[in-house]
Design a protein around this motif. Structure first.
Motif, PDB file in Angstrom:
ATOM      1  N   THR A  19      46.894  63.288  24.009  1.00  0.00           N
ATOM      2  CA  THR A  19      47.855  63.542  22.930  1.00  0.00           C
ATOM      3  C   THR A  19      47.261  64.452  21.864  1.00  0.00           C
ATOM      4  O   THR A  19      47.911  65.393  21.400  1.00  0.00           O
ATOM      5  CB  THR A  19      48.323  62.215  22.309  1.00  0.00           C
ATOM      6  OG1 THR A  19      48.905  61.408  23.334  1.00  0.00           O
ATOM      7  CG2 THR A  19      49.333  62.454  21.198  1.00  0.00           C
ATOM      8  N   VAL A  20      46.027  64.196  21.473  1.00  0.00           N
ATOM      9  CA  VAL A  20      45.364  65.043  20.473  1.00  0.00           C
ATOM     10  C   VAL A  20      45.261  66.474  20.986  1.00  0.00           C
ATOM     11  O   VAL A  20      45.531  67.434  20.251  1.00  0.00           O
ATOM     12  CB  VAL A  20      43.979  64.479  20.099  1.00  0.00           C
ATOM     13  CG1 VAL A  20      43.170  65.480  19.288  1.00  0.00           C
ATOM     14  CG2 VAL A  20      44.126  63.179  19.332  1.00  0.00           C
ATOM     15  N   SER A  21      44.907  66.646  22.245  1.00  0.00           N
ATOM     16  CA  SER A  21      44.817  67.983  22.837  1.00  0.00           C
ATOM     17  C   SER A  21      46.165  68.689  22.816  1.00  0.00           C
ATOM     18  O   SER A  21      46.238  69.895  22.573  1.00  0.00           O
ATOM     19  CB  SER A  21      44.294  67.900  24.271  1.00  0.00           C
ATOM     20  OG  SER A  21      43.006  67.353  24.297  1.00  0.00           O
ATOM     21  N   MET A  22      47.218  67.955  23.058  1.00  0.00           N
ATOM     22  CA  MET A  22      48.557  68.524  23.027  1.00  0.00           C
ATOM     23  C   MET A  22      48.923  68.985  21.612  1.00  0.00           C
ATOM     24  O   MET A  22      49.536  70.035  21.428  1.00  0.00           O
ATOM     25  CB  MET A  22      49.574  67.497  23.518  1.00  0.00           C
ATOM     26  CG  MET A  22      50.999  68.008  23.574  1.00  0.00           C
ATOM     27  SD  MET A  22      52.149  66.730  24.108  1.00  0.00           S
ATOM     28  CE  MET A  22      52.391  65.861  22.578  1.00  0.00           C
ATOM     29  N   ASN A  91      43.585  55.197  15.651  1.00  0.00           N
ATOM     30  CA  ASN A  91      44.974  55.611  15.795  1.00  0.00           C
ATOM     31  C   ASN A  91      45.015  57.142  15.791  1.00  0.00           C
ATOM     32  O   ASN A  91      43.988  57.799  15.547  1.00  0.00           O
ATOM     33  CB  ASN A  91      45.885  54.987  14.728  1.00  0.00           C
ATOM     34  CG  ASN A  91      45.586  55.424  13.315  1.00  0.00           C
ATOM     35  OD1 ASN A  91      45.117  56.523  13.053  1.00  0.00           O
ATOM     36  ND2 ASN A  91      45.862  54.541  12.370  1.00  0.00           N
ATOM     37  N   LEU A  92      46.159  57.701  16.078  1.00  0.00           N
ATOM     38  CA  LEU A  92      46.267  59.153  16.217  1.00  0.00           C
ATOM     39  C   LEU A  92      45.903  59.888  14.933  1.00  0.00           C
ATOM     40  O   LEU A  92      45.205  60.914  14.971  1.00  0.00           O
ATOM     41  CB  LEU A  92      47.677  59.522  16.678  1.00  0.00           C
ATOM     42  CG  LEU A  92      47.905  60.966  17.097  1.00  0.00           C
ATOM     43  CD1 LEU A  92      46.957  61.388  18.200  1.00  0.00           C
ATOM     44  CD2 LEU A  92      49.353  61.152  17.532  1.00  0.00           C
ATOM     45  N   MET A  93      46.320  59.373  13.790  1.00  0.00           N
ATOM     46  CA  MET A  93      45.984  60.027  12.527  1.00  0.00           C
ATOM     47  C   MET A  93      44.480  60.049  12.290  1.00  0.00           C
ATOM     48  O   MET A  93      43.938  61.031  11.780  1.00  0.00           O
ATOM     49  CB  MET A  93      46.692  59.330  11.356  1.00  0.00           C
ATOM     50  CG  MET A  93      48.175  59.619  11.299  1.00  0.00           C
ATOM     51  SD  MET A  93      48.985  58.841   9.882  1.00  0.00           S
ATOM     52  CE  MET A  93      48.266  59.774   8.537  1.00  0.00           C
ATOM     53  N   SER A 117      44.726  57.223   7.522  1.00  0.00           N
ATOM     54  CA  SER A 117      45.106  56.695   8.841  1.00  0.00           C
ATOM     55  C   SER A 117      45.630  55.268   8.712  1.00  0.00           C
ATOM     56  O   SER A 117      46.560  54.880   9.418  1.00  0.00           O
ATOM     57  CB  SER A 117      43.941  56.775   9.828  1.00  0.00           C
ATOM     58  OG  SER A 117      42.936  55.837   9.527  1.00  0.00           O
ATOM     59  N   GLN A 118      45.058  54.496   7.799  1.00  0.00           N
ATOM     60  CA  GLN A 118      45.559  53.142   7.560  1.00  0.00           C
ATOM     61  C   GLN A 118      46.960  53.185   6.946  1.00  0.00           C
ATOM     62  O   GLN A 118      47.834  52.407   7.311  1.00  0.00           O
ATOM     63  CB  GLN A 118      44.617  52.376   6.636  1.00  0.00           C
ATOM     64  CG  GLN A 118      43.277  52.069   7.268  1.00  0.00           C
ATOM     65  CD  GLN A 118      42.258  51.567   6.264  1.00  0.00           C
ATOM     66  OE1 GLN A 118      42.321  51.892   5.078  1.00  0.00           O
ATOM     67  NE2 GLN A 118      41.305  50.789   6.745  1.00  0.00           N
ATOM     68  N   ASN A 119      47.159  54.104   6.022  1.00  0.00           N
ATOM     69  CA  ASN A 119      48.455  54.221   5.349  1.00  0.00           C
ATOM     70  C   ASN A 119      49.529  54.813   6.254  1.00  0.00           C
ATOM     71  O   ASN A 119      50.714  54.781   5.909  1.00  0.00           O
ATOM     72  CB  ASN A 119      48.328  55.071   4.082  1.00  0.00           C
ATOM     73  CG  ASN A 119      47.527  54.368   3.011  1.00  0.00           C
ATOM     74  OD1 ASN A 119      47.468  53.147   2.966  1.00  0.00           O
ATOM     75  ND2 ASN A 119      46.888  55.143   2.160  1.00  0.00           N
ATOM     76  N   GLY A 120      49.126  55.332   7.401  1.00  0.00           N
ATOM     77  CA  GLY A 120      50.085  55.886   8.348  1.00  0.00           C
ATOM     78  C   GLY A 120      50.845  54.833   9.132  1.00  0.00           C
ATOM     79  O   GLY A 120      51.793  55.138   9.841  1.00  0.00           O
ATOM     80  N   VAL A 121      50.441  53.582   8.988  1.00  0.00           N
ATOM     81  CA  VAL A 121      51.150  52.491   9.637  1.00  0.00           C
ATOM     82  C   VAL A 121      52.245  52.033   8.669  1.00  0.00           C
ATOM     83  O   VAL A 121      51.955  51.513   7.592  1.00  0.00           O
ATOM     84  CB  VAL A 121      50.210  51.322   9.989  1.00  0.00           C
ATOM     85  CG1 VAL A 121      50.991  50.174  10.608  1.00  0.00           C
ATOM     86  CG2 VAL A 121      49.106  51.796  10.917  1.00  0.00           C
ATOM     87  N   VAL A 122      53.488  52.286   9.036  1.00  0.00           N
ATOM     88  CA  VAL A 122      54.618  52.057   8.138  1.00  0.00           C
ATOM     89  C   VAL A 122      55.723  51.296   8.866  1.00  0.00           C
ATOM     90  O   VAL A 122      56.090  51.652   9.985  1.00  0.00           O
ATOM     91  CB  VAL A 122      55.186  53.415   7.633  1.00  0.00           C
ATOM     92  CG1 VAL A 122      56.415  53.209   6.769  1.00  0.00           C
ATOM     93  CG2 VAL A 122      54.115  54.206   6.897  1.00  0.00           C
TER      94      VAL A 122
END
Length: 139
Positions: A19-22, A91-93, A117-122
């Motif tokens: 996914t990161v490569s994409m 995680n992805l972020m 990255s922690q704050n990206g969980v919503v």
């Protein structure tokens, strides 16, 4: 150079790398390892990869879950590699945040990346309710 190792149970790390490569393009400095019940210890695979890096490289090992067997195995080899920073809760972020840094990552920058990255969980349902005063059924 920054090197990144993704380590997880099963295929999560490999999927994360794909996914990161994409999203950001070719990733020559990111390696993915999965842990499976019937295979050798993930620490053996990660240790072998760590020995391949230049001693001047900064290495970031990202594992999937704090207290899980993958994280615990990497903790067990951490003292052998002083240039390794171990982060868990991958995680992805977090992966993109680390991968987007081309130079040595300062501790305050790393703290910002981890926090973001922690704050990206919503919880989007709760966010909608709070911001719009609506219940999901009202949408």
């Amino acid at each position: 150079m920054n090197q990144i190792i993704l380590a997880s149970h099963g295929e999560l790390a490999k999927g994360m790398l794909q996914t990161v490569s994409m999203l950001i393009g070719e990733t020559k400095n990111i390696y993915a390892f999965g842990s499976y019940r019937e295979e050798q210890s993930i620490a053996v695979k990660v240790r072998a990869q760590l020995h391949m890096f230049d001693s001047a490289d900064d290495v970031y090992v990202l594992t999937d879950i704090f207290g899980g067997s993958v994280n615990n195995e990497i903790l067990g080899i951490l003292s052998e590699f002083p240039n390794v920073t171990l982060l868990t809760g991958m995680n992805l972020m977090l992966v993109i945040g680390i991968a987007s840094q081309t130079n040595k990552i300062a501790q305050d920058t790393l703290a910002t990346i981890v926090s973001e990255s922690q704050n990206g969980v919503v919880n989007c349902n709760k966010l909608i309710e709070e911001k719009m005063g609506m219940e999901m059924d009202d949408l």
